[in-house]
Enzyme design. Sequence first.
Site, mmCIF file in Angstrom:
data_model
loop_
_atom_site.group_PDB
_atom_site.id
_atom_site.type_symbol
_atom_site.label_atom_id
_atom_site.label_comp_id
_atom_site.label_asym_id
_atom_site.label_seq_id
_atom_site.Cartn_x
_atom_site.Cartn_y
_atom_site.Cartn_z
ATOM 1 N N ASP A 1 6.471 12.619 -0.601
ATOM 2 C CA ASP A 1 5.864 12.497 0.728
ATOM 3 C C ASP A 1 6.385 11.262 1.458
ATOM 4 O O ASP A 1 5.610 10.396 1.880
ATOM 5 C CB ASP A 1 4.341 12.430 0.590
ATOM 6 C CG ASP A 1 3.625 12.733 1.896
ATOM 7 O OD1 ASP A 1 4.259 13.320 2.791
ATOM 8 O OD2 ASP A 1 2.429 12.391 2.024
ATOM 9 N N LYS B 1 -8.487 1.663 -2.165
ATOM 10 C CA LYS B 1 -8.550 3.044 -1.694
ATOM 11 C C LYS B 1 -9.699 3.749 -2.410
ATOM 12 O O LYS B 1 -9.745 3.805 -3.642
ATOM 13 C CB LYS B 1 -7.217 3.733 -1.999
ATOM 14 C CG LYS B 1 -7.109 5.179 -1.576
ATOM 15 C CD LYS B 1 -5.707 5.685 -1.903
ATOM 16 C CE LYS B 1 -5.524 7.154 -1.592
ATOM 17 N NZ LYS B 1 -4.148 7.609 -1.929
ATOM 18 N N GLN C 1 -10.469 6.538 2.105
ATOM 19 C CA GLN C 1 -10.348 5.437 3.055
ATOM 20 C C GLN C 1 -9.797 4.217 2.331
ATOM 21 O O GLN C 1 -9.983 4.064 1.126
ATOM 22 C CB GLN C 1 -11.700 5.100 3.691
ATOM 23 C CG GLN C 1 -12.211 6.177 4.604
ATOM 24 C CD GLN C 1 -13.414 5.742 5.436
ATOM 25 O OE1 GLN C 1 -13.548 6.166 6.567
ATOM 26 N NE2 GLN C 1 -14.293 4.931 4.898
#
Length: 614
Positions: A312, A177, A162
């Site tokens: 990504d 994070k 999260q």
Amino acid sequence: MWRRPLVRAVGLAGGVAAIGIAVDPERAADTLHGFARFKTATCAFLPMYTDYLRHILRCRGAEEDAVFCWTSRQVLWREVAERLRDLCRTNGGIYTKAGQHICVQPVSPQPFQEVLRCLMDQAASRPFHEDRLTFREDFGMEIEDAFQHVDPTPVASASLAQVYKARTHAGETVAVKIQQRPVARFLWIDLATIELYYSLLSYLIPGLRFAWLARETRRHMSDELDFREEARNADKAREMLSPEFAAHELQIPRVHAPLSSARVLTQEWCDGVRVDDKAGLKAIGADARAIAARIQRVFGRMIFVHGFVHCDPHPGNILVGKDGRVILIDHGVYRTLADDVRLTWCQLWLGLIRNDMGEMRAATAALGVDPELTKFFSLVLALVPAKVVEDVHGTSTSSVVRGGGGSGGGGGGAVFIDTGDGRDVGGVVGAAGGGTARGADKSDAQSAGGGGGVRGFKGGLDKLTTLGKREVLKDVMGVKLEDQTRLFETMPRDLLMILKANNLLRYVNEQLGSPVNRFRFIAQAAEQGLAVRAPDGDADLRRRRGLRAQVGALLLPLHLALLKAQLTFAAWREARREARGQLGGGARRDVREGGDGGASAGARSDRGGSAAMT
């Protein structure tokens, strides 16, 4: 084969139990929970073999009915995918990441991509007190003491971590994070369990070739779960690209090392708009063409020149600042290409752009792939494969054709050709349920079977079976659908991630309105990549080759448009043939998938061989 993962999983489970209970009785609950996760996985994986046995029974006596057998196999894949989806939702963490990994693999059967797509959605948020505990364990202090202010409501939640918005004591706004607590506790037992069952099922079920994915998942997770690696990736990428792009062009968030650890990553906060947020980009007056060109240049340098690649680049990881700068976030998944692989990748793309089949064959062989697959390799590079589902990242505007009716046959089989400027000019080789492809001419879709253009097809039927698609590709390209699996299984593993990044970059360009010809940027970067090997070579020769590549980049869309016309005509002809066959043939047995009813499509039975994952 599967015995080694079995010994590893059982041994690891037993070791965890013995150590957890004997050394630290208070952690007995964690040990029992680990066994519960293993039991849940077992209850999900083992019934997949009974699904396969039902498929064999369905096809008994119908081996000559290729359409029926292929449809039965699609029902099998959907049943297996649904069990895997439910397991991922129950166990979460690594299992969710493993499911996501299968979802985006080019070799995954279409039902897997459709069913597992839901795992790409944002995960439910977890209690803040769990992340406070993680921070305290890593830094020996409360998170509220480390920062001047922390908003306890996460701004983003994912399967592994999260993200919170905070302010340092120096007054800087940062993103914090924090990794999920269960992830690290059960990491190795979960990975061993997944590897065991992937290997076992690959052994028991011909065609379910996921054993290599287990090894890739283990490697992938090892990288992504150590936030220190993500910090190193971000720092290296910034150092690598900062001499080539000004601060107003590219931003990679700085890492706050004193407030970062293996499970906590603190970076500067970057305000920006997602690159696929059209309304947001319009509000800040962003220049779509300049942004698209910059993104292609950045990743061109990463892939072809440096060989250090952010793998990504989906729209959520590319932001645009108010001044038009491109902001790259989430640096957990990188791949480093060996110099010989990088150079060969340059040669492969230049061979495609120059339409030089000899150069492409040499590059294909140098990558360890059968040179006979060269033509199919060029198809993979020039097409936007429907197998690589780009809208799993939360958008409904992908060019992937969705299946109509939701039957066992699954989604459409459209072939989309990337012209480089983002326009899809691919012939529809099998749009399902009357759906049409964005960018494909409506008449093409109808002539290929969409929208009832061929008499004898009804709404829920896949308009062109896989047998038909095989015939089209064989006639036009001289390739077989089975070549897809063989190609991806023999390619260097890192290049699979590069291919995924390539397709995501194409999609990002499309979301910006397709303002640039991607092939021109690829050709330029590939030439620069080859020049890194021999910067003192013949400048005149390099200039001529570069000019040829740029001309090729301009002509390639025309070549692909001609290919599109061939595919469209072949698809129309095959659809007519199938329509006549269905009108003149007898009734086929139904394959039922729960209450969804039957569906027809084509291929051969799995029995007695290793069937392609189609």
